[in-house]
Design an enzyme around this catalytic site. Sequence first.
Site, PDB file in Angstrom:
ATOM      1  N   ASP A   1     129.199 -43.656  16.564  1.00  0.00           N
ATOM      2  CA  ASP A   1     128.939 -45.460  16.730  1.00  0.00           C
ATOM      3  C   ASP A   1     127.573 -45.541  14.614  1.00  0.00           C
ATOM      4  OD1 ASP A   1     130.918 -45.386  18.415  1.00  0.00           O
ATOM      5  OD2 ASP A   1     129.806 -45.279  20.120  1.00  0.00           O
TER       6      ASP A   1
ATOM      7  N   LYS B   1     131.548 -43.666  27.833  1.00  0.00           N
ATOM      8  CA  LYS B   1     130.469 -42.715  27.074  1.00  0.00           C
ATOM      9  C   LYS B   1     128.628 -41.644  27.238  1.00  0.00           C
ATOM     10  CE  LYS B   1     132.046 -45.474  22.630  1.00  0.00           C
ATOM     11  NZ  LYS B   1     131.283 -45.839  22.203  1.00  0.00           N
TER      12      LYS B   1
END
Length: 262
Positions: free
Chosen positions: A108, A71
């Site tokens: 997220d 990420k």
Amino acid sequence: MITGKTRIFFMLADPIHHVRTPEVLNPLFRARGIDAVMVPVHYAPADFPAAWQAMKRMRNLGGMVVSVPLKEQVAELADRVGDEAMELGAANTVRREEDGTMVAENFDGRGFLQGLLNGGADARGREALLLGAGGAGRAIAFGLARSGVASLRVHDPDVARAQSLADRIVASYPQLRATAGSNDLEGIDLLVNASPCGLHPETDPAPVDLSRLRPDILVADIIMKPRETPLLRAAQAKGCQIRYGAPMLDSQLELMLQFFGY
């Protein structure tokens, strides 16, 4: 039916076996009549920059969903980065434009709060311990801060990374007691595992001393496979409220689909 017109999406992670996104997104594509398919793809971090350049040139690639530990690299490599990904320095969703431009965002934090903590209401006023200061951990930390936790302690084997995250939280939320520290359960009533501990139940060490779990601690684990991690199993045996990881992804699906243009 996959044809030459089918749009391709990748699910990227290292390791890859634990990912759940293709299992839930492909049936959703079919149900909505979207001519697209998601395929799990395994790149190690060292290979990822070269793979990124190849993906930019893949003309039938619609985008990617990204898991650990890629990420942060995505946020660095993307051509455009959304506000949440910019704040966090990590992205979990990428849209490839027709000209090869890669646009990254991070869902997220919103997915975690909506899926595991009742939109953040279940975190309000709690003394929280967050395990893991990686991409997902950073998103969750900022989400917990927005939700109004009373305090937040961040634990990570990389002490400098944990301290950096705590410092960033304090800078953005000066009213919040945010620190980097141990994984001791004393004085906390919300435990969030955003670390990889539990992906390999047979070999992973426990992320905390399981014998010190108490019934007043709400335990959330973002790992999706296995559904019941050793942490959650031990917490349930101790009488804790527990939250499984899968709803975090489920809550992100609509956000991701909109981001992809569907």
